[in-house]
Design a protein around this motif. Sequence first.
Motif, short mmCIF file in Angstrom:
data_model
loop_
_atom_site.label_atom_id
_atom_site.label_comp_id
_atom_site.label_asym_id
_atom_site.label_seq_id
_atom_site.Cartn_x
_atom_site.Cartn_y
_atom_site.Cartn_z
N MET A 1 0.68 -1.05 -0.09
CA MET A 1 -0.08 0.04 -0.11
C MET A 1 0.98 1.21 0.00
O MET A 1 2.03 1.30 0.75
CB MET A 1 -1.13 0.04 1.31
CG MET A 1 -2.16 0.97 0.99
SD MET A 1 -3.27 0.48 2.33
CE MET A 1 -2.66 0.66 3.93
N SER A 2 0.58 2.23 -0.86
CA SER A 2 1.28 3.50 -0.95
C SER A 2 1.12 4.60 0.16
O SER A 2 -0.02 4.44 0.97
CB SER A 2 0.90 4.01 -2.31
OG SER A 2 -0.25 4.63 -2.18
N ASN A 4 0.24 7.35 -0.53
CA ASN A 4 -1.13 7.99 -0.95
C ASN A 4 -2.40 7.04 -0.49
O ASN A 4 -3.20 7.74 -0.21
CB ASN A 4 -0.95 7.85 -2.25
CG ASN A 4 -1.93 8.13 -3.39
OD1 ASN A 4 -3.11 7.47 -3.18
ND2 ASN A 4 -2.38 9.34 -3.70
N GLU A 5 -2.23 5.98 -0.24
CA GLU A 5 -3.49 4.88 0.00
C GLU A 5 -3.45 5.36 1.55
O GLU A 5 -4.97 5.30 2.04
CB GLU A 5 -3.10 3.66 -0.18
CG GLU A 5 -4.53 2.70 -0.27
CD GLU A 5 -4.37 1.45 -0.62
OE1 GLU A 5 -3.27 1.16 -1.44
OE2 GLU A 5 -5.04 0.46 -0.45
N PHE A 6 -2.41 5.48 2.31
CA PHE A 6 -2.52 5.47 3.73
C PHE A 6 -3.36 6.86 4.05
O PHE A 6 -4.04 7.17 4.85
CB PHE A 6 -1.33 5.83 4.44
CG PHE A 6 -0.76 4.19 4.40
CD1 PHE A 6 -1.36 3.22 5.03
CD2 PHE A 6 0.30 3.75 3.75
CE1 PHE A 6 -0.90 1.77 5.30
CE2 PHE A 6 0.75 2.56 3.56
CZ PHE A 6 0.27 1.62 4.40
N LEU A 8 -5.28 8.45 1.86
CA LEU A 8 -6.86 8.26 1.58
C LEU A 8 -7.45 7.80 2.75
O LEU A 8 -8.68 7.99 3.19
CB LEU A 8 -6.99 7.21 0.51
CG LEU A 8 -7.03 7.90 -0.89
CD1 LEU A 8 -7.08 6.82 -2.10
CD2 LEU A 8 -8.17 8.94 -0.98
N ALA A 93 -11.72 0.64 -6.14
CA ALA A 93 -12.23 1.67 -6.90
C ALA A 93 -11.31 2.12 -8.37
O ALA A 93 -10.06 1.73 -7.97
CB ALA A 93 -12.14 3.12 -6.19
N ASP A 95 -10.67 4.82 -9.41
CA ASP A 95 -9.84 6.19 -9.13
C ASP A 95 -10.15 6.72 -7.80
O ASP A 95 -10.97 6.26 -7.03
CB ASP A 95 -10.17 7.10 -10.22
CG ASP A 95 -11.52 7.37 -10.29
OD1 ASP A 95 -12.37 7.36 -9.46
OD2 ASP A 95 -12.30 7.27 -11.44
N VAL A 99 -13.25 6.54 -4.68
CA VAL A 99 -12.58 6.05 -3.38
C VAL A 99 -13.19 7.39 -2.27
O VAL A 99 -14.14 6.98 -1.39
CB VAL A 99 -11.18 6.16 -2.91
CG1 VAL A 99 -11.05 5.79 -1.54
CG2 VAL A 99 -10.48 5.03 -3.66
N ASP A 121 -9.92 -1.96 4.02
CA ASP A 121 -8.95 -1.62 2.86
C ASP A 121 -9.47 -0.93 1.84
O ASP A 121 -10.69 -0.69 1.59
CB ASP A 121 -8.05 -2.84 2.53
CG ASP A 121 -8.54 -3.75 1.60
OD1 ASP A 121 -9.89 -3.66 1.70
OD2 ASP A 121 -7.81 -4.43 1.08
N THR A 122 -8.74 -0.14 0.98
CA THR A 122 -9.02 0.37 -0.14
C THR A 122 -7.82 0.10 -1.39
O THR A 122 -6.60 -0.06 -0.86
CB THR A 122 -9.16 1.86 -0.13
OG1 THR A 122 -9.53 2.24 -1.27
CG2 THR A 122 -7.92 2.65 0.38
N CYS A 123 -8.28 -0.39 -2.58
CA CYS A 123 -7.55 -0.45 -3.57
C CYS A 123 -8.09 -0.39 -4.94
O CYS A 123 -9.26 -0.08 -5.16
CB CYS A 123 -7.04 -2.24 -3.49
SG CYS A 123 -8.30 -3.13 -4.01
#
Lengths: 309, 309
Positions: A1-2, A4-6, A8, A93, A95, A99, A121-123
Motif C-alpha cells: 500500500m502506498s 497515498n493510500e494511507f 486516503l 475503486a 480512481d 474512493v 482496506d482500499t485498492c
Amino acid sequence: MSDNEFELIESCFKGKGGHSSPFTRFAIGDDASIHHPRAGFDLVVSSDTSVEGVHWPVDFPRSRAADRAVCAALSDLAAMGADAVAVWVNVMAKDESSVRKMGKGVSSALKRYNVELVGGDTCRSPVNAIAVTVAGELPEGTAMRRDLARSDDNVWLSGKLGFHALGLQQWLHHQRDGEYVHHLEEITPLISAGIHLREMGVRCCIDVSDGLLQDAGHIAKASRIGIDIELLQLPNWIHMCRSVGRKAFYEAVLHGGEDYALLFTAPAEMEIPEALAVKIGCCREGSGVSVFRNGEPCEVEQRGFLHFG
Amino acid sequence: MSDNEFELIESCFKGKGGHSSPFTRFAIGDDASIHHPRAGFDLVVSSDTSVEGVHWPVDFPRSRAADRAVCAALSDLAAMGADAVAVWVNVMAKDESSVRKMGKGVSSALKRYNVELVGGDTCRSPVNAIAVTVAGELPEGTAMRRDLARSDDNVWLSGKLGFHALGLQQWLHHQRDGEYVHHLEEITPLISAGIHLREMGVRCCIDVSDGLLQDAGHIAKASRIGIDIELLQLPNWIHMCRSVGRKAFYEAVLHGGEDYALLFTAPAEMEIPEALAVKIGCCREGSGVSVFRNGEPCEVEQRGFLHFG
C-alpha cells in the motif's frame, strides 16, 4: 500500500462513521482491529459485496451506492435481532475520486446508525465495488434464525415491499422524477425493530433482500415447514396496484428484493404490535411457499436474481 | 441471490476449510454467522481485498490467487499474535468457473491452517476479485501492535524477504521456470511464530506486506521512534545478491513486499531463539527508517506500491 493510500484512509475512513463502541479497543491503524466482546453476549457477523453495474446502475451516485451497501449489511444484523457494534469496509475503486465518494457514503450511513468504522482496506480496481462486513451483539443464544419457524407459527412482515424494485425500473427507464425513485437512494435497516422482535421472544426472522418469495422459501427450507402467504395482506397493495398495475406490483413484491423488510414467524398467541408488523400468512406442515389472493391460490414463478444464470 | 448462487455456495464454500471452532455457533446458512467469543480473550479482525490484474497477474491461476488472499489475511493475525478462528470471504467473479476455482483456493488454504469458513457471499463482477475477513483470538490485552516499540528495542525479522517480488518479476517476464517463481504460488502466514512471539512477551510486530522499508516506517511512525536497519544482517543476502545482482535484491527486499515475514521489536535483554528470527537492526530516538550496509549509511528511495499514483 502506498503513502497515498494511507492518506486516503486517513482522510476518507479513519474516525469516520459513528462513535466508538466499548466492543472496540483499537480501530483503524494496525494489521487488525482489536476488540473485547462482552461477557454473556454472542456476536453475529455478516459480509456482503456490491459491484457497480451489477448491484447498482453505473450512472447511480457512488456515494449513495456505498451508503446502500452499508445499510444492506446492517439489515442482516437487524434480521438476527442484533445491535451493530463494528463495520469493516473493502473499497475497490477505479480512481481516487471514487474512493472519496464511496468513503463519503460509508461514513454517512454509519453516522446515521452510529456504528464505528473499524477497519478494511482500499485498492485500485477496474470496476468500482465495495464489500461490507458488519458485527453485532446480542444476549447469548437469542439470535433470530431462519431455521426456527414452527409449523403452527404465523408469518409477519415488518416494513414494506416493492418500492426498491419499482424505483429501479423507473431509474433504468430514465424516469428520474418517478414516484418510486427516491426509494432507491436509501435503505432503512430495521435494526430497532429487529431488536424489539428478539426481545419479545421472536425466534425466526430473515430480511427480505431477494424478494418475498425467495426469502420466505429460505425460512420454509431451513425450518422444514411450508408457508402460505396472502397477497391482500401485504401493506400498500391498493395504492401500488393503482399506481403501477397489479402485475408490476406483484412482480416487485414477490421477486424484487432490496427493500430490507423483516419477515418473521411467531406463535399464534404472541401479540405483535400493529405499528411493528402486519400478519401476511401462516406456516404449515409440508414444504415450499404458496401464495394466495383473497384466499384463492395464485400461480407464481419461483425465481430470484440470477447472478450466474 | 439466485438458487444457482445458493448451489454454488453449497458446493464451493459450505463446510469447506478447516474444522469448526468453538468460537462459532452457526456458520454459513443464515443472514449472519453466530459466534460465542471466549471469556478473557480479545478478538482481532482484519479484512483485505485482492483484485485480478492488480494484486495478481491475469494469467495467474485463480485458485492460487484466492489461496494467497486467504494466507495474506491470516498473516495479519500472525502479526497480532492471534490464533485464527474464523474466515468470511466475498468472491466477485466473472463466471461460475472462476467462483469454483477461487472457492477451491480458499478451501485449500483454510484446510492447511485449519480455519473454518463461516460466511461471506459470491456475486457476478466484470473483474475477478476476493475480499477476505479473518478473526483471531488472543488473551485479553496481549495483541502485538505497531505502536508499542521502544527506542531502545532491537529490531528482528522472522521469515525471509524478497522472494515474492523476484518471483513476480520472473513471472511477468515469462520465466515460468525461474528460480523464484514458486514463491509466488504460496504465502506462508507465520501464525505459530506470531503466537510464540506474543507468548514470549513481544509487544510490537507487523507483517511485511508492503516492503521492509515501508513496514518498518509504520512501526517507527506509530511508535514515534526511529529505526536503523543493517542490510548485511538480512537473511539470504549473499545467495540472492549472487543470483539476481545486488540492486535487484535490495529493490525486492526494501520495496517488494508480499513475503509476509514478521518484523518485530524486543527489549535488548529478551532472548529470541535463532531459529525464530534474526536481528536486523535497532530502534532509536527520533523518526524515520535509516538503512546501513556494513555500517555505512545507504541512500534509499522511500516508496511502496502505488494504488492511486
